[in-house]
Scaffold this motif. Structure first.
Motif, PDB file in Angstrom:
ATOM      1  N   ARG B 552      13.274 -24.913 -16.449  1.00  0.00           N
ATOM      2  CA  ARG B 552      13.352 -23.495 -16.765  1.00  0.00           C
ATOM      3  C   ARG B 552      13.061 -22.714 -15.494  1.00  0.00           C
ATOM      4  NH1 ARG B 552       9.623 -22.187 -21.740  1.00  0.00           N
ATOM      5  NH2 ARG B 552       7.963 -21.791 -20.257  1.00  0.00           N
ATOM      6  N   ARG B 555      15.412 -17.093 -14.934  1.00  0.00           N
ATOM      7  CA  ARG B 555      16.680 -16.628 -15.500  1.00  0.00           C
ATOM      8  C   ARG B 555      17.106 -17.390 -16.752  1.00  0.00           C
ATOM      9  NH1 ARG B 555      20.223 -15.215 -10.874  1.00  0.00           N
ATOM     10  NH2 ARG B 555      18.841 -14.274  -9.347  1.00  0.00           N
ATOM     11  N   GLY B 556      16.590 -18.577 -16.949  1.00  0.00           N
ATOM     12  CA  GLY B 556      17.039 -19.312 -18.128  1.00  0.00           C
ATOM     13  C   GLY B 556      16.625 -20.767 -18.116  1.00  0.00           C
ATOM     14  N   THR B 557      17.266 -21.557 -18.970  1.00  0.00           N
ATOM     15  CA  THR B 557      16.864 -22.960 -19.120  1.00  0.00           C
ATOM     16  C   THR B 557      18.005 -23.891 -18.713  1.00  0.00           C
ATOM     17  OG1 THR B 557      17.606 -23.021 -21.422  1.00  0.00           O
ATOM     18  CG2 THR B 557      15.314 -22.401 -21.032  1.00  0.00           C
ATOM     19  N   ARG B 577      21.849 -22.711 -19.162  1.00  0.00           N
ATOM     20  CA  ARG B 577      21.742 -21.507 -19.995  1.00  0.00           C
ATOM     21  C   ARG B 577      21.092 -20.390 -19.181  1.00  0.00           C
ATOM     22  NH1 ARG B 577      19.160 -24.578 -25.327  1.00  0.00           N
ATOM     23  NH2 ARG B 577      21.040 -25.741 -25.915  1.00  0.00           N
ATOM     24  N   GLY B 578      21.847 -19.930 -18.165  1.00  0.00           N
ATOM     25  CA  GLY B 578      21.357 -18.850 -17.316  1.00  0.00           C
ATOM     26  C   GLY B 578      20.589 -19.333 -16.095  1.00  0.00           C
ATOM     27  N   TYR B 579      20.110 -20.566 -16.168  1.00  0.00           N
ATOM     28  CA  TYR B 579      19.310 -21.174 -15.085  1.00  0.00           C
ATOM     29  C   TYR B 579      20.155 -21.297 -13.817  1.00  0.00           C
ATOM     30  CZ  TYR B 579      16.757 -25.225 -12.999  1.00  0.00           C
ATOM     31  OH  TYR B 579      16.073 -26.101 -12.197  1.00  0.00           O
TER      32      TYR B 579
END
Lengths: 607, 607
Positions: B552, B555-557, B577-579
């Motif tokens: 994580r 910004r995300g995972t 996922r945004g990471y």
């Protein structure tokens, strides 16, 4: 209590615990990340360690805990709970807490959080060790951490001190570091992390992350801190915590051995005045192993240098001059022959003159317990050194026993003694080898010096004893094309790269030697000498004629002559007129000239 | 004028001059020490260089000259005379003078000495370039050296600026460094020394001695300084002066090629707005070379990951899914087979999607002139990258041409595209490879990151383009036992270590895959996850069930799954996922798990 942190090791957790236990450590600290690699559950670690015979000292490390607010504090408390659970599951005595590095951490509320953590730990029977980091937000020094420990006022909440951080806090001043220690009650110190550093010219945070060495491998006076702690009555755990790529590329067992040696060196240095020690002198005997043409090559070189064959015993002949004995061993059996089979013609043993043999054997036993064997036909004790190299221990100047037959030839004269020896090590053995020599023979190490080879850098450290009667250099390089690494490419073990013989009349020797027995010094070296030093043109002409090199320091001058190499090994002859160095300024020129020799030889092999 | 200093090179002076000339340098600076290694006399160097087609720019360096008194001044003047003689003999235009570092040097008298030196040089038609050092006694900054130059007031006495020193003087501030430059008349600058550094967290003197890189290999904004100099109208010589063990372990020709590439990158970065560029996208095609059982292993793994064999052309089959095409080449001839013969089953080419092929081919030609060939049967351009690795250039998503026969199978779906690729390099090629990718594909390099392998440290740098559509990591390690170095032990060239495939439904894929196709994640990894992140127990249970890893950032995972390795190569499947990272926190665990696999496999080989 002698402890070590799992981060100091390579391999999996099982290897780390076993290696620490087998090498006499009382306790091990476990990095959280190392638990991932354990094959069983965390609950199995305690029994595994107990079985191996070692305690789990601590779980490392809870971070970014105290002084937070709101949701961050709630999260931190939940995390602390999980860390304490884990510490309990692995059977640790203590949880290490690193002072908060987060930008949003405050001094306000921190004490309350620390007390809460101490109480949470107490309810599980655990202690908490609090450690300041250079990168911490509020608590950046040992003193600040100690203030916090006193303010918390819980019996199970104490101080963790790291030697590297203590020195950095004291801006490198030993006096300030000792003064800081003196202010601290020993009972408040729960743990001391021991580490050394190669240089203080790197940012402390970078040292903490990548450049930590075992005490004795670097340049920090860790021994002085150790002594101060002992004097103050500190009896708690001392734990070696290093982080270094060279160390971690070794097997776990070797790491544990070296770490324990570092402990013994600290203890011996502290007790220095209390018991007598043996000094060493310049090596007296050097054994070479060779067969056929290589043996003839050595004989030619020995003769050219003025050695005479004074004794024989079967396949072993002795060549003597001054205090020096060169043994040529052409036997087709025994350790020397084993070395020959692995690496060809080479040095198969160097004999150090030991002033007091029982004291030295006792010291050797204490430091690494390696078995000392009898080396025949010399009747000397034999010890295995770094990289498997062979060291003889001579009680005095070597005198051939009755098993040798005198040839009737008179020893040569001109060369007087061995000035120094140079050993090459694979880079990952450099620190280990350094510690071996420092510990075994009570030597001091000069700072690291980088020598420019035409194809890379050779890292070199000089080791000397107090009387300067014994000098050696240890060398290693990462570049595969350097002369050092090319030599090691041929050399499986016993890698003595060159031996320097002392002369009082080097010009006379140079005049007598044939050009093909000498390393040819590039002509422009003498042009360069004229630039560097204010030397008379006819003196430079004499140097050039003799293929001699020259150096000078504030104490005197130094003359050097190099022989050609046999399977990478070469002699140096030096005349030291007050000079105290090892001619490092000339080493790049020597390497360049040897590179030409190597390339010429390789070209021949292609024909 | 593009120049380079002889200290940047390995080998002998002849190699250095020839390599610089052959790679398009206009001039070379000669370190005094390098002249020692020249086979002829110093007077022969000028003609040798002229013959090679390159100018001798300067003699480096007269030191500790100005501001001395008494006998020391007399000695310094005599030495200066000799240096000027030598500069003249080697045909240099200029003598470099480093500001005095001696403790007994004074500001008083220094100007007079500098004027005297300028006049001595003028009488020989030589210039003097004056350079401040961090270790100098009086003149420690570029500004101070410039004041001295103006005060000396001689047309043949000018300033030498080093980028590393300029940044150190400006405490690392680009603004301050640029402001310093703006104050300087271009005509007063005789020479600019270009170098980069890997980190500013090391003492400047230590960087100067051991950690200088080519511009573009480190983290300093050297390009911004270069632009400022051009904008100010500076037209004098720019010279690359590095000192670095990794660089110096390469052959002279490779060093000169890389240094010239660094120059082109500075020039291209300066002209960035002026001409259009092509971007790259995530790789679309990956070719594997394999035979027999290894080929079956790849097919099994491709199938397990959901790829379907959609096309065939003799020994080449295409396996497609989303935007990804995997080509399995089992031909017994051609480049892929050559790679197979050297290193066994492995990646034999990675295809980068290029937005504008003519622009990209133009850029490639400009940067390293390496011949781009046609790669059959794909009909793509082919380029050789670091370590001999193979890069295809795809004009768009790869579509099999008419030479391929469709099997009728529908491409798989689930995996969408290639997220990133990882390449392993021998440590001495790490900086060279970094510069290759940065220059060729206009990538930015993140800071160096050290990843803990169980047996050492893996040094890693991430390269991305502006759109973040293309990501790769370059990895190297010194320790022979690391997973990276063990992989390289098998891999002569083309060393793509792993390829990460992007998924939108990694849990589904994990559920479908057989355990023997996956890298088994240590059970305690999931215990540790619970400590690090506030994750629901049943989410952790799902991760564990799927052998998935988790990370994580702000910004995300990120979810990750690793396949087992085939001859050291493995796939990673990631769900982003945004990471924005590459899951570096999980890399040590992956390495540990792979080490277990490797050791189990090695144990089998011993049976």
């Amino acid at each position: 209590m002698r402890a070590i942190s799992s981060i100091s090791f390579s391999g999996q957790l099982e290897d780390k615990i076993t290696a620490a236990a087998e090498n006499g450590f009382d306790a091990i600290e476990l990095f959280r990340e190392d638990i991932i690699g354990f094959e069983g559950t965390p609950d199995d670690i305690g029994p595994f360690a107990r079985e191996a015979g070692i305690k789990i000292l601590s779980l490392q490390s809870l971070r970014d805990f105290e002084g937070l607010t709101g949701a961050a504090r709630t999260e931190a408390l939940a995390r602390a709970e999980k860390f304490l659970d884990l510490a309990q599951r692995i059977g640790a005595e203590m949880l290490i807490l690193c002072a908060n590095t987060r930008a949003d951490s405050n001094a306000a509320g921190a004490l309350e959080d620390l007390r809460l953590l101490a109480d949470m730990a107490a309810s599980r029977g655990l202690k908490v060790g609090y450690e300041a980091l250079a990168s911490s937000r509020q608590i950046t020094s040992v003193t600040a951490a100690y203030e916090a420990v006193k303010a918390v006022g819980r019996a199970n909440f104490g101080l963790v001190i790291g030697t590297v951080h203590l020195f950095a806090s004291a801006s490198g001043s030993l006096e300030d570091a000792l003064a800081t220690l003196r202010e601290i009650e020993p009972k408040d110190i729960f743990l001391v992390h021991l580490a050394d550093t190669p240089t203080t010219r790197i940012d402390p945070a970078l040292i903490a992350a990548s450049f930590r060495l075992f005490p004795g491998q670097g340049t920090l006076p860790v021994a002085a801190l150790y002594s101060q702690l002992v004097v103050q009555g500190f009896e708690g755990p001392l734990s070696i915590e290093t982080f270094n790529d060279q160390i971690r590329s070794l097997p776990a067992t070797r790491i544990a051995e070296d770490a324990m040696r570092a402990f013994h060196l600290l203890e011996e240095t502290h007790a220095r005045g209390a018991h007598p020690r043996s000094d060493v002198q310049a090596p007296g005997l050097v054994e070479f192993t060779a067969q056929g043409e290589d043996a003839d090559d050595f004989i030619r070189l020995f003769t050219a240098l003025g050695f005479a064959k004074t004794h024989e015993n079967g396949a072993v002949s002795l060549w003597r001059q001054g205090q020096i004995t060169l043994a040529l061993n052409t036997a087709a059996r025994g350790l020397a022959h084993s070395i020959y089979l692995v690496q060809g013609a080479s040095v198969s043993g160097v004999g150090l003159v030991v002033n007091d043999m029982p004291l030295m054997l006792d010291r050797i036993g204490r430091f690494h317990g390696e078995a000392v064997e009898l080396a025949e036909p010399y009747g000397l004790a034999r010890l295995r050194g770094p990289g498997g190299s062979v060291l003889f221990l001579q009680p005095e100047a070597f005198t051939p026993g009755s098993e040798f037959t005198a040839t009737g030839a008179k020893p040569g004269d001109g060369l007087t003694h061995i000035d120094h020896v140079a050993q090459a090590l694979q880079p990952n053995l450099f620190l280990s080898g350094l510690l071996f020599y420092r510990a075994t023979f009570d030597l001091r190490a000069h700072e690291l010096r980088d020598v420019l080879d035409p194809h890379g850098t050779v890292h070199s450290r000089t080791l000397v004893n107090d009387s300067a009667a014994f000098r050696m250099s240890l060398n290693a390089s990462f570049g595969a094309g350097t002369t050092t690494q090319r030599f090691l490419g041929k050399s499986g073990f016993a890698p003595f790269h060159h031996i320097a013989l002392a002369s009082d009349e080097i010009f006379g020797l140079a005049a007598k030697m044939e050009p093909q027995d000498l390393l040819s010094v590039p002509a422009n070296y003498y042009e360069d000498l004229a630039l560097r030093f204010d030397l008379a043109p006819d003196f430079i002409a004499r140097l050039r004629e003799g293929n001699l090199m020259y150096d000078r320091d504030e104490r005197g001058t130094y003359l050097q002559l190099y022989t050609r190499a046999i399977n990478g090994f070469f002699f140096e002859v030096v005349e030291r007129r007050g000079y105290t160095g090892m001619g490092a300024a000339n080493a790049p020129v020597r390497m360049l000239a040897q590179l030409r020799e190597i390339e010429a030889e390789e070209a021949l092999h292609l024909l």
